[in-house]
Design a protein around this motif. Structure first.
Motif, mmCIF file in Angstrom:
data_model
loop_
_atom_site.group_PDB
_atom_site.id
_atom_site.type_symbol
_atom_site.label_atom_id
_atom_site.label_comp_id
_atom_site.label_asym_id
_atom_site.label_seq_id
_atom_site.Cartn_x
_atom_site.Cartn_y
_atom_site.Cartn_z
ATOM 1 N N ASP A 143 1.973 -1.565 6.110
ATOM 2 C CA ASP A 143 0.964 -1.146 5.137
ATOM 3 C C ASP A 143 1.671 -0.674 3.868
ATOM 4 O O ASP A 143 2.171 0.449 3.805
ATOM 5 N N ILE A 144 1.710 -1.535 2.850
ATOM 6 C CA ILE A 144 2.431 -1.220 1.619
ATOM 7 C C ILE A 144 1.812 -0.040 0.875
ATOM 8 O O ILE A 144 2.514 0.751 0.249
ATOM 9 N N ASP A 145 0.497 0.094 0.937
ATOM 10 C CA ASP A 145 -0.148 1.228 0.273
ATOM 11 C C ASP A 145 0.237 2.538 0.948
ATOM 12 O O ASP A 145 0.442 3.553 0.280
ATOM 13 N N PRO A 181 2.569 -0.128 -5.413
ATOM 14 C CA PRO A 181 2.803 -1.471 -4.883
ATOM 15 C C PRO A 181 2.231 -2.547 -5.797
ATOM 16 O O PRO A 181 1.234 -2.327 -6.470
ATOM 17 N N HIS A 212 0.416 -6.035 -5.802
ATOM 18 C CA HIS A 212 -0.397 -6.879 -4.912
ATOM 19 C C HIS A 212 -0.485 -8.279 -5.489
ATOM 20 O O HIS A 212 -0.838 -8.457 -6.652
ATOM 21 N N ASN A 213 -0.112 -9.273 -4.686
ATOM 22 C CA ASN A 213 -0.136 -10.675 -5.092
ATOM 23 C C ASN A 213 -0.874 -11.495 -4.042
ATOM 24 O O ASN A 213 -1.181 -11.003 -2.953
ATOM 25 N N ASP A 214 -1.086 -12.765 -4.320
ATOM 26 C CA ASP A 214 -1.802 -13.633 -3.369
ATOM 27 C C ASP A 214 -1.053 -13.828 -2.066
ATOM 28 O O ASP A 214 -1.652 -13.828 -0.997
ATOM 29 N N ASP A 265 2.737 -8.682 -0.908
ATOM 30 C CA ASP A 265 2.593 -7.437 -1.677
ATOM 31 C C ASP A 265 3.928 -6.749 -1.752
ATOM 32 O O ASP A 265 4.763 -6.882 -0.886
#
Length: 93
Positions: free
Chosen positions: A67-69, A86, A88-90, A93
């Motif tokens: 969980d990057i968040d 973080p 966030h990309n498609d 992350d």
């Protein structure tokens, strides 16, 4: 936060200062040699930090987390990286 894998060996200027920072993030490391601290992760990955000032600051380390968040919040709240946000990309992350 679950750290699932990391494979890195990083040179630092000051092992004592670096060890304190990484131990706040990852918990206590082991000392196989006086100039090295390392962490072995359950999934088989590991991080090794060693003192070699002439190479310090030129490495990179990728942490794979669940969980990057959550890790960004931990970094902010612990003071390890007060401005951690973080990306966030498609695809990643």
């Amino acid at each position: 936060m679950t750290m699932t894998n990391v494979l890195a060996s990083l040179a630092v200027h000051d092992l004592s200062a670096a060890s304190a920072w990484y131990e706040r993030l990852l918990g206590p490391g082991s000392r196989p040699m006086a100039e090295v601290i390392e962490w072995q992760l359950p999934s088989g990955g590991g991080l090794q930090v060693y003192e070699l000032p002439e190479r310090a600051g030129t490495g990179s380390c990728t942490f794979i987390v669940s969980d990057i968040d959550e890790i960004a919040q931990k970094l902010r709240s612990s003071g390890l990286a007060a401005d951690a946000e973080p990306a966030h990309n498609d695809l990643v992350d």
